[in-house]
Design a protein around this motif. Structure first.
Motif, PDB file in Angstrom:
ATOM      1  N   THR A 109      52.748  38.223  50.488  1.00 49.91           N
ATOM      2  CA  THR A 109      51.870  37.635  49.464  1.00 49.91           C
ATOM      3  C   THR A 109      52.118  38.196  48.069  1.00 49.91           C
ATOM      4  O   THR A 109      51.374  37.853  47.130  1.00 49.91           O
ATOM      5  N   HIS A 110      53.171  39.046  47.894  1.00 53.65           N
ATOM      6  CA  HIS A 110      53.350  39.648  46.579  1.00 53.65           C
ATOM      7  C   HIS A 110      54.781  40.136  46.408  1.00 53.65           C
ATOM      8  O   HIS A 110      55.135  41.227  46.861  1.00 53.65           O
ATOM      9  N   ALA A 111      55.609  39.304  45.747  1.00 53.38           N
ATOM     10  CA  ALA A 111      56.999  39.682  45.459  1.00 53.38           C
ATOM     11  C   ALA A 111      57.379  39.121  44.098  1.00 53.38           C
ATOM     12  O   ALA A 111      56.737  38.188  43.597  1.00 53.38           O
ATOM     13  N   ALA A 120      45.729  44.342  45.057  1.00 47.77           N
ATOM     14  CA  ALA A 120      47.153  44.544  45.325  1.00 47.77           C
ATOM     15  C   ALA A 120      47.459  46.004  45.684  1.00 47.77           C
ATOM     16  O   ALA A 120      46.749  46.915  45.259  1.00 47.77           O
ATOM     17  N   HIS A 121      48.451  46.176  46.457  1.00 46.21           N
ATOM     18  CA  HIS A 121      49.038  47.484  46.769  1.00 46.21           C
ATOM     19  C   HIS A 121      48.081  48.468  47.455  1.00 46.21           C
ATOM     20  O   HIS A 121      48.162  49.680  47.228  1.00 46.21           O
ATOM     21  N   VAL A 122      47.149  47.955  48.262  1.00 47.97           N
ATOM     22  CA  VAL A 122      46.214  48.854  48.957  1.00 47.97           C
ATOM     23  C   VAL A 122      46.964  49.647  50.032  1.00 47.97           C
ATOM     24  O   VAL A 122      47.811  49.100  50.738  1.00 47.97           O
ATOM     25  N   GLY A 139      47.964  35.492  39.125  1.00 47.60           N
ATOM     26  CA  GLY A 139      48.374  36.904  39.044  1.00 47.60           C
ATOM     27  C   GLY A 139      49.860  37.021  38.800  1.00 47.60           C
ATOM     28  O   GLY A 139      50.551  35.985  38.706  1.00 47.60           O
ATOM     29  N   GLU A 140      50.340  38.232  38.750  1.00 43.90           N
ATOM     30  CA  GLU A 140      49.641  39.479  38.991  1.00 43.90           C
ATOM     31  C   GLU A 140      48.901  39.893  37.721  1.00 43.90           C
ATOM     32  O   GLU A 140      49.483  39.822  36.633  1.00 43.90           O
ATOM     33  N   THR A 141      47.644  40.287  37.892  1.00 42.96           N
ATOM     34  CA  THR A 141      46.910  40.836  36.764  1.00 42.96           C
ATOM     35  C   THR A 141      46.679  42.318  37.026  1.00 42.96           C
ATOM     36  O   THR A 141      46.887  42.793  38.148  1.00 42.96           O
ATOM     37  N   LEU A 168      45.062  41.204  41.881  1.00 43.91           N
ATOM     38  CA  LEU A 168      44.672  42.209  40.893  1.00 43.91           C
ATOM     39  C   LEU A 168      45.192  43.587  41.260  1.00 43.91           C
ATOM     40  O   LEU A 168      44.907  44.105  42.344  1.00 43.91           O
ATOM     41  N   HIS A 169      45.962  44.166  40.359  1.00 40.80           N
ATOM     42  CA  HIS A 169      46.499  45.521  40.515  1.00 40.80           C
ATOM     43  C   HIS A 169      45.498  46.499  39.910  1.00 40.80           C
ATOM     44  O   HIS A 169      45.224  46.445  38.721  1.00 40.80           O
ATOM     45  N   VAL A 170      44.922  47.350  40.767  1.00 41.49           N
ATOM     46  CA  VAL A 170      44.011  48.385  40.274  1.00 41.49           C
ATOM     47  C   VAL A 170      44.424  49.711  40.899  1.00 41.49           C
ATOM     48  O   VAL A 170      44.191  49.932  42.085  1.00 41.49           O
TER      49      VAL A 170
HETATM   50 ZN   LIG Z   1      51.478  45.620  40.897  1.00 42.51          ZN
END
Ligand SMILES: [Zn+2]
Length: 373
Positions: A58-60, A257-259, A168-170, A209-211
């Motif tokens: 889901t994220h590339a 994102a990135h958990v 995204g990505e935000t 969302l990148h946090v």
């Molecule tokens: Zn990111």
């Protein structure tokens, strides 16, 4: 996949965005990630001896600071590597561009990369066009109606007829890994994040969302201040503000994102569990890596084993997790395989039913993906 309806707006200002030398995020994080983790690719785990489990990435990213993938040959090579590690589909997004990003074609670059293999790629929009607008509101108490209208105009233009499946990505907090890699920090309570939530709910797409998780304002880990002068001395607490954003519109689905990738020391199962309990519209996107801090909070240990507290969390919330490799594709297998292989290894360490839900069923449901896994 046309979107049903949109927020009415008055076009005032238009933004657009690109991939010039100063642009976006990328590759740096992965470089930092694999600097210490250059484990050789273990072909045995995916050459048929151990059943490769299907999943949706889901994220590339087809673009980054040091990377670009927008030729047919590159797209086909990426798909061949995805096949090797069980990735049936991948959502391609532009990394979160900084406030001062000045050039023009990042969103169209991602769109053209998706079109090269629209049988295997899905589109995410806004990392390059919407995120800079959000970053420009850092510290702004009253965001003008012009800025809000321009933001909604950009979002609707990106969504209309594009078939995009995510915004995204935000980024709310995005630490920097090198000089060319942006540091970004804007409170999740920013007006434009709330507007983004409303736009996403109306369009029925989630927000990526990148946090980088910070419970209370902290000194920036020296790992980052040594790597990049872009990082400030302190990182502001963001978890309470993130909870406020999630509560703003419960129809807005947020994908964190990135958990599992602990970048601050605060990304732990003990932090994420209560966030999931309190926010039914929050979904977690697992990036199963031990780097960059090799912390005891990361979702996997140095051997790639899933830590028990994280397995318990995923078992407790089987419908709330998806996987995101955060790959920066170049078409070179040794580059593209690294994170895909780690995600496959992670899937293989999960109970089979949980692997099916996290790998396939959840992304199909959360992103409303046509065609299944
Ligand atoms: Zn990111």
């Amino acid at each position: 996949m046309a979107h049903r309806h949109f927020v009415a707006v008055f076009p005032v200002l238009l933004f657009a965005c690109g991939t010039s030398a100063v642009s976006p995020d990328s590759g740096a994080a992965l470089d930092a990630l694999d600097a210490n983790d250059a484990a050789p690719i273990d072909a045995s785990s995916s050459d048929g001896s151990v059943a490769t489990r299907p999943w949706i990435d889901t994220h590339a990213h087809p673009v980054g600071i040091h990377t670009q993938c927008n030729t047919q040959a590159c797209a086909d090579a990426v798909v061949a590597t995805m096949d090797k590690y069980g990735a049936r589909r991948a959502i391609l997004l532009h990394p979160p561009s900084p406030a001062n990003n000045t050039s023009l074609n990042g969103e169209s670059l991602v769109r053209s990369a998706v079109q090269l293999r629209s049988d295997r790629f899905f589109l995410g929009v806004g990392g390059c066009d919407l995120n800079p607008q959000i970053q420009q509101t850092d510290g702004v108490a009253n965001v003008t109606s012009d800025a809000r209208n321009a933001f909604a105009t950009s979002a609707n233009q990106l969504l209309t007829g594009s078939g995009a499946v995510v915004l995204g990505e935000t980024a709310a907090l995005h630490v920097s890994y090198e000089l060319a890699h942006p540091f970004e920090q804007v409170s999740p309570t920013s007006t434009l994040f709330a507007d983004l939530a409303d736009l996403a709910a109306t369009a029925d797409v989630p927000v990526d969302l990148h946090v980088d998780a910070v419970k209370q304002t902290m000194s920036t880990p020296s790992f980052y201040t040594q790597k990049s002068p872009n990082n400030p001395a302190q990182l502001k607490g963001n978890i309470d503000a993130f909870s406020q954003l999630l509560a703003h519109n419960r129809k807005a689905r947020f994908v964190w994102a990135h958990v599992g990738r602990d970048t601050t020391g605060d990304m732990s199962a003990q932090l994420v569990g209560p966030m999931l309990a309190a926010n039914e519209n929050l979904f977690i996107q697992i990036h199963a890596v031990f780097q960059p801090l090799q912390s005891s909070s990361a979702i996997v240990d140095g051997d790639g084993n899933i830590r028990p507290e994280w397995l318990a969390l995923l078992t407790q919330y089987p419908d709330r997790a998806v996987i995101g490799s955060d790959s920066f594709f170049t078409g070179a297998e040794d580059n593209d395989a690294k994170s895909l292989q780690q995600m496959q290894k992670f899937l293989q360490k999960l109970p089979a039913d949980l692997a099916q839900r996290i790998g396939c069923d959840n992304p199909v449901r959360v992103y409303r993906l046509p065609g299944g896994c």
